[in-house]
Design a protein around this motif. Structure first.
Motif, PDB file in Angstrom:
ATOM      1  N   ARG A 129      46.477  29.950  37.184  1.00 21.05           N
ATOM      2  CA  ARG A 129      46.546  31.312  37.150  1.00 21.05           C
ATOM      3  C   ARG A 129      45.301  31.897  36.447  1.00 21.05           C
ATOM      4  O   ARG A 129      44.503  31.286  35.969  1.00 21.05           O
ATOM      5  N   HIS A 130      45.227  33.468  36.559  1.00 20.38           N
ATOM      6  CA  HIS A 130      44.033  33.910  36.090  1.00 20.38           C
ATOM      7  C   HIS A 130      43.743  33.627  34.591  1.00 20.38           C
ATOM      8  O   HIS A 130      42.457  33.533  34.383  1.00 20.38           O
ATOM      9  N   LYS A 131      45.092  33.450  33.720  1.00 17.03           N
ATOM     10  CA  LYS A 131      44.534  33.258  32.217  1.00 17.03           C
ATOM     11  C   LYS A 131      43.751  31.808  32.147  1.00 17.03           C
ATOM     12  O   LYS A 131      43.075  31.386  31.137  1.00 17.03           O
ATOM     13  N   ASP A 132      43.780  31.072  33.304  1.00 18.56           N
ATOM     14  CA  ASP A 132      43.263  29.849  33.187  1.00 18.56           C
ATOM     15  C   ASP A 132      41.958  29.594  33.680  1.00 18.56           C
ATOM     16  O   ASP A 132      41.203  28.826  33.676  1.00 18.56           O
ATOM     17  N   LEU A 133      41.586  30.821  34.397  1.00 18.63           N
ATOM     18  CA  LEU A 133      40.024  30.793  35.010  1.00 18.63           C
ATOM     19  C   LEU A 133      38.828  30.810  34.087  1.00 18.63           C
ATOM     20  O   LEU A 133      37.749  30.345  34.628  1.00 18.63           O
ATOM     21  N   GLY A 134      39.189  31.095  32.748  1.00 17.71           N
ATOM     22  CA  GLY A 134      38.015  31.150  31.832  1.00 17.71           C
ATOM     23  C   GLY A 134      37.002  32.142  32.068  1.00 17.71           C
ATOM     24  O   GLY A 134      37.630  33.271  32.798  1.00 17.71           O
ATOM     25  N   ASN A 135      36.203  32.264  31.675  1.00 16.39           N
ATOM     26  CA  ASN A 135      34.892  33.368  31.857  1.00 16.39           C
ATOM     27  C   ASN A 135      34.469  33.626  33.180  1.00 16.39           C
ATOM     28  O   ASN A 135      34.527  32.417  34.030  1.00 16.39           O
ATOM     29  N   THR A 136      34.777  34.845  33.674  1.00 23.59           N
ATOM     30  CA  THR A 136      34.738  34.919  35.299  1.00 23.59           C
ATOM     31  C   THR A 136      33.544  35.920  35.447  1.00 23.59           C
ATOM     32  O   THR A 136      33.664  37.035  34.935  1.00 23.59           O
ATOM     33  N   CYS A 137      32.927  35.882  36.629  1.00 26.45           N
ATOM     34  CA  CYS A 137      31.952  36.806  37.201  1.00 26.45           C
ATOM     35  C   CYS A 137      32.513  37.302  38.267  1.00 26.45           C
ATOM     36  O   CYS A 137      33.196  36.713  39.056  1.00 26.45           O
ATOM     37  N   VAL A 138      32.848  38.855  38.461  1.00 28.52           N
ATOM     38  CA  VAL A 138      33.243  39.451  39.671  1.00 28.52           C
ATOM     39  C   VAL A 138      32.173  40.062  40.400  1.00 28.52           C
ATOM     40  O   VAL A 138      31.471  40.799  39.712  1.00 28.52           O
ATOM     41  N   LEU A 139      31.768  39.673  41.332  1.00 27.89           N
ATOM     42  CA  LEU A 139      30.564  40.349  41.967  1.00 27.89           C
ATOM     43  C   LEU A 139      30.986  40.578  43.722  1.00 27.89           C
ATOM     44  O   LEU A 139      31.831  39.930  44.249  1.00 27.89           O
ATOM     45  N   GLY A 140      30.162  41.606  44.019  1.00 30.62           N
ATOM     46  CA  GLY A 140      30.304  41.969  45.639  1.00 30.62           C
ATOM     47  C   GLY A 140      29.747  41.039  46.483  1.00 30.62           C
ATOM     48  O   GLY A 140      28.546  40.709  46.161  1.00 30.62           O
ATOM     49  N   LEU A 141      30.378  40.690  47.599  1.00 27.39           N
ATOM     50  CA  LEU A 141      29.779  39.880  48.407  1.00 27.39           C
ATOM     51  C   LEU A 141      29.065  40.953  49.856  1.00 27.39           C
ATOM     52  O   LEU A 141      28.733  40.145  50.868  1.00 27.39           O
ATOM     53  N   GLN A 142      29.250  42.106  49.690  1.00 25.51           N
ATOM     54  CA  GLN A 142      28.706  42.850  50.791  1.00 25.51           C
ATOM     55  C   GLN A 142      27.601  43.767  50.465  1.00 25.51           C
ATOM     56  O   GLN A 142      26.852  43.443  49.507  1.00 25.51           O
TER      57      GLN A 142
END
Ligand code: IMP
Length: 434
Positions: A2-15
């Motif tokens: 689940r999202h809450k288990d993902l820990g610190n997350t980086c959201v970045l674009g691949l295009q």
């Protein structure tokens, strides 16, 4: 997971940017305590739609739209104080609370000055057609150039030292005025006194937000707060790894360098890609569709720039370019956005190789000449006819949609976690198991 288990997350674009990162950050932010922007500046445009209210965020991190989230503009970003204060004011007018308790800006971030914006515009105007980058005209390139050049870069912390700032602006104005006159025959000059007064006033207004962002961020991480690193632009616009020189001037992929945290600070990396490809500004785009297909995608997807309003160039999904971006960024999961935009197309194409001269290549070439020459090799997949905007479960999507998503996931060797089927927050399918 689940999202809450993902820990610190980086959201970045691949295009090439505009992948829908704003919506993804807004969706995930309820699981996070902090959102940190680590690169770029007023060139970025993150669109978030809440209850049919559309917010276009530029410098302010997308976490400001949720109560209780700390938002940090970190040292790798560049700050245009006039634009940032304008953005803060217009958000406040729409009822968004913004103060030193939920927005902090790094005192190490570099400042955009009027000479940066002017140089951006004049240099683009003066460049030969083939050399124009098609920038957003926000002064980003010249500001990062001064930062790297070290002599003329001025940082946020300097706004708090009036005498020092005056001296620096005087010297910089003298240099920039001479440069603009000599190189661009520009007669208009920058008035050092007026700019100093203006920037000192900006400093007063920004003071409640200023902080040592690395201390604040690392301190919050140590306290166990969850951080979401919000990328701007996309991997293919990265100054080191993108389609240079048709890139932006920051490191869009390196959250650690920009945020001032160790690379181990993020436990997961969510790579965001649209179900097709878009690009604003100039530069190679092998799968671009200049005709009917491009027009359909643009109109259905509302593909007009958030920052400049420019129509975006549109084309098929490029699995060669995106897989290359994935190799650079190492996403643990994918978010595939704008799938609904493709509804109604009889068949869909995905680029799986490039024909360059007599060779077929499966890797993304460094030089833009090869890319300009590259003819995409496509695989064709069946399209789907019905609308999918109301679907909330992966298993209920038409077979063709699932097949398309699985095809992309396989090419990028990364599991899909989020699928977006419309602009609203709830028009989203989460694959919690991935
Ligand atoms: P600059 O960042 O304004 O110097 O523009 C350099 C290139 O990056 C141009 O092609 C811009 O269109 C593109 N670019 C900059 N910011 C964004 C963004 O947020 N989304 C998409 N393209 C962008």
């Amino acid at each position: 997971m689940r999202h809450k288990d993902l820990g610190n997350t980086c959201v970045l674009g691949l295009q090439w940017g505009d992948e829908g990162k704003g919506k993804v950050v807004d969706l995930l932010v309820e699981h996070f305590d902090v959102v940190a922007r680590y690169a770029g500046g007023a060139n970025a445009g993150h669109t978030v739609v809440i209850d049919s209210d559309r917010f276009a965020l530029h410098q302010v991190p997308s976490g400001v739209l949720r109560e209780g989230v700390m938002n940090i503009i970190a040292s790798g970003a560049v700050i245009d104080p006039a634009a940032l204060l304008g953005e803060i004011e217009s958000l406040r007018q729409r009822g968004v609370r913004l103060d030193g308790d939920n927005l902090r800006i790094s005192d190490r971030a570099h400042l955009v000055f009027p000479w940066h914006r002017r140089e951006d515009v004049i240099a683009e105007g003066a460049a030969r057609a083939g050399d124009k980058i098609g920038t957003t005209a926000r002064g980003i390139g010249p500001c990062y150039a001064d930062k790297a050049g070290r002599r003329w870069g001025i940082r946020v912390c300097e706004l708090c030292r009036p005498a020092g700032l005056r001296e620096r602006i005087l010297a910089t104005c003298a240099y920039k005025n001479a440069l603009f006159r000599a190189v661009y025959e520009c007669r208009e000059t920058f008035d050092a006194n007026a700019i100093t007064a203006e920037y000192l006033a900006f400093g007063e207004q920004l003071r409640p937000f200023m902080c040592d962002a690395t201390a604040v961020l690392n301190g919050l991480i140590r306290q166990g707060k969850r951080v979401l690193f919000e990328g701007a632009q996309g991997a293919l616009l990265d100054v080191d790894h993108g389609t240079y020189p048709f890139v932006t001037s920051s490191s869009t992929t390196n959250f650690a360098a920009g945020a001032g945290v160790p690379a181990s600070a993020a436990n997961s990396i969510l790579g965001v890609a649209k179900a097709y490809t878009t690009r604003v500004g100039r530069g190679p785009f092998p799968t671009e569709q200049a005709g009917e297909v491009g027009d359909i995608i643009r109109e259905r997807g509302g593909e007009y720039g958030t920052t400049t309003g420019r129509p975006r160039r549109c084309g098929w999904f490029d699995a060669v370019a995106t897989a290359y971006a994935a190799r650079v960024c190492g996403p643990t999961h994918l978010a595939i956005m704008h799938l609904d935009t493709l509804s109604g197309m009889r068949e869909l194409r995905v680029c799986v190789g490039y024909r360059i001269g007599k060779k077929i290549v499966n890797d993304f070439p460094a030089d833009v000449y090869s890319l300009e020459e590259a003819e995409p090799v496509y695989e064709t997949l069946p399209g789907w006819s019905g609308e999918i905007g109301d679907c909330r479960e992966f298993s209920k999507l038409p077979d063709e949609v699932r097949r398309y998503v699985e095809f992309i996931s396989a090419r990028l060797e990364t599991p899909v976690r989020i699928i977006s089927v419309g602009p609203a927050r709830d028009q989203t399918i989460i694959l919690e198991d991935n």
